[in-house]
Write an enzyme that holds these catalytic residues in place. Structure first.
Site, PDB file in Angstrom:
ATOM      1  CD  GLN A  52       7.648   0.945  -0.376  1.00  0.00           C
ATOM      2  OE1 GLN A  52       7.859   2.151  -0.481  1.00  0.00           O
ATOM      3  NE2 GLN A  52       7.875   0.095  -1.360  1.00  0.00           N
TER       4      GLN A  52
ATOM      5  CG  ASP B 171       3.270  -2.755  -6.762  1.00  0.00           C
ATOM      6  OD1 ASP B 171       3.297  -1.512  -6.701  1.00  0.00           O
ATOM      7  OD2 ASP B 171       3.852  -3.483  -5.928  1.00  0.00           O
TER       8      ASP B 171
HETATM    9  C1  S3P Z   1       5.600  -2.600  -1.014  1.00  0.00           C
HETATM   10  C2  S3P Z   1       4.572  -1.701  -0.832  1.00  0.00           C
HETATM   11  C3  S3P Z   1       3.960  -0.922  -1.928  1.00  0.00           C
HETATM   12  C4  S3P Z   1       4.300  -1.509  -3.293  1.00  0.00           C
HETATM   13  C5  S3P Z   1       5.752  -1.868  -3.416  1.00  0.00           C
HETATM   14  C6  S3P Z   1       6.150  -2.882  -2.350  1.00  0.00           C
HETATM   15  C7  S3P Z   1       6.165  -3.306   0.152  1.00  0.00           C
HETATM   16  O1  S3P Z   1       4.476   0.397  -1.878  1.00  0.00           O
HETATM   17  O2  S3P Z   1       3.921  -0.610  -4.305  1.00  0.00           O
HETATM   18  O3  S3P Z   1       6.032  -2.407  -4.689  1.00  0.00           O
HETATM   19  O4  S3P Z   1       6.883  -4.295  -0.032  1.00  0.00           O
HETATM   20  O5  S3P Z   1       5.880  -2.877   1.286  1.00  0.00           O
HETATM   21  P1  S3P Z   1       3.787   1.539  -0.987  1.00  0.00           P
HETATM   22  O6  S3P Z   1       3.983   1.203   0.435  1.00  0.00           O
HETATM   23  O7  S3P Z   1       4.497   2.809  -1.382  1.00  0.00           O
HETATM   24  O8  S3P Z   1       2.338   1.546  -1.381  1.00  0.00           O
END
Ligand code: S3P
Length: 426
Positions: free
Chosen positions: A166, A312
């Protein structure tokens, strides 16, 4: 909702489209020129939040039962929304959209539900500010609600403290609007769907190890995308198939991108019988059918570079560890504390209530497997992954398990209980 022990699980299941990829289809489609057509889009509440945010910024999106059409207006085609954007429960929507909003010529307020309002946003506020963005936490607590004043952005190289797709994606999206190249290095490579899909839309994105870089101002072109099944949703059936004796399940068309397939690696290390069939690699996102048979599992250590590839899935891996002989150590997973709920705390409390031998550590959990579990009342804390984990755990436990606010699965898998029930009935 109540669950009891199941006999062998049998049959075939097709999990819905990948959540991460579905979000990105909408966002990149909105910024592209032309109409992007998406099939197998995840109709989960999180992805619907993304659709609604872009609709409020003037993007026409037709959500039909068999496909969605996103009528993109180009990199500079978004319009100021009439009011605050509501990102619901979705961290992906909140963090990725912030990167896009940082480069617009209008001001946007962004907010979500109670869980979103407690999730850390400093991790995106800091790099966006370094790029010249004006982004403010309205309560001064580095969480949403956020106010983002679009600005002229500068390309930077950013070294992220967390391995987070993210954060990485937010920075790369802001980089679309910057005056020179932008790059991000993470401690370990996180899921690379943004890099793959942005390239597919025509952006110039390069990846080397845990560094991704992007050139500004590309012409993004609309695409046709078939979203692979979500391995994070498949994880619950993998676990159910492994722990309920006599089970044999075929999970069809699952995305097995190597930045997401950590659960397969860990399950195999624990002795799981999982076979990949019909492997395919359309659009750079590989898929396979997964044949899962119940297995005798043993404990393992989960940590380091594999963590982002199964972040996740750690709640369901913790549950699996209760059915394995010996100890399982989950480490380097402090990120679990800042997900939709504090997933270390909620897993330790709920699994302990079922009789598991589990303790929390600073960065994970220690589980001593092989102790039989019994039913309990499980507080989902409105976290979809917790509700699904315990629905499956209950199938291999004595007595009755009740999950509170179980309908929170609508976030990522609205038909989860129906699909699970079908496998139990076969
Ligand atoms: C996601 C990244 C992960 C994941 C989330 C979806 C994404 O989060 O846990 O369910 O779609 O980029 P983080 O970037 O906080 O690790």
């Amino acid at each position: 909702m109540k669950f009891t022990r199941a006999n062998a699980l049998k049959g075939t299941v097709t999990v819905p489209g990948d959540k991460s990829i579905s979000h990105r289809c909408v966002m990149f489609g909105a910024l592209a020129e032309g109409t992007t057509k998406v099939t197998n889009f995840l109709q989960g509440a999180d992805c619907l939040s993304t659709i609604s945010c872009f609709q409020q910024m003037g993007i026409r999106i037709e959500n039909r039962p068999d496909e969605i059409l996103i009528h993109g207006r180009g990199l500079h085609g978004l319009q100021a929304p009439a009011g605050p954007l509501n990102t619901g429960n979705s961290g992906t929507t909140t963090r990725l959209i912030s990167g896009i909003l940082a480069g617009q010529n209008f001001v946007t307020d962004l907010n979500g539900d109670e869980s979103i309002q407690s999730r850390p946003m400093k991790r995106i506020m800091e790099p966006l500010a370094l790029m010249g963005a004006q982004i403010e936490s309205l309560k001064g607590n580095d969480c949403a609600p956020l106010r983002i004043r679009g600005s002229r952005l500068h390309g930077i190289h950013y070294t992220s403290r967390v391995a987070s797709a993210q954060v990485k994606s937010c920075i790369l999206l802001a980089g679309l609007y910057a005056d020179r190249p932008t790059s991000v290095t993470e401690p370990y490579l996180s899921r690379n769907h943004s890099e793959l899909m942005l390239r597919h839309f025509g952006a110039s994105v390069t990846s080397e190890g845990a560094t991704a870089a992007i050139l500004p101002e590309p012409k993004l072109r609309a695409q046709e995308i078939h979203v692979p099944g979500d391995i994070s949703s498949a994880a619950y059936f993998i676990a159910a198939g492994l722990i309920v004796p006599g089970s044999e399940i075929l999970i069809q068309n699952v995305g097995i991108n190597p930045t997401r397939d950590g659960i397969l690696k860990v399950c195999r290390k624990m002795g799981a019988d999982i076979t990949l069939l019909n492997e395919d690699s359309g659009n750079g996102e590989p898929t396979a059918d997964l044949l899962v048979r119940s297995s005798t599992l043993h404990g393992t250590t989960v940590g380091g570079a594999v963590i982002p590839a199964l972040i996740d899935e750690l709640p369901v891996i913790a549950a699996l560890a209760c059915f394995a002989e010996g100890a399982t150590v989950i480490k380097d997973a402090q990120e679990l504390k800042v997900k939709e709920s504090n997933r270390i705390d909620v897993m330790v409390k709920n699994l302990s209530a079922m009789g598991a031998h589990i303790t929390a550590t600073e960065d994970g959990m220690l589980i001593e497997g092989g102790h039989p579990l019994h039913g309990a009342v499980i507080d989902s804390r409105l976290d979809h992954r917790i509700a699904m984990t315990f629905a499956v755990t209950a199938l291999a436990a004595d007595g009755e398990t009740e999950i509170t606010e179980a309908d929170c699965v609508r976030i990522s898998y609205p038909g989860f209980y129906e699909d699970l029930e079908k496998l139990c009935r076969n």
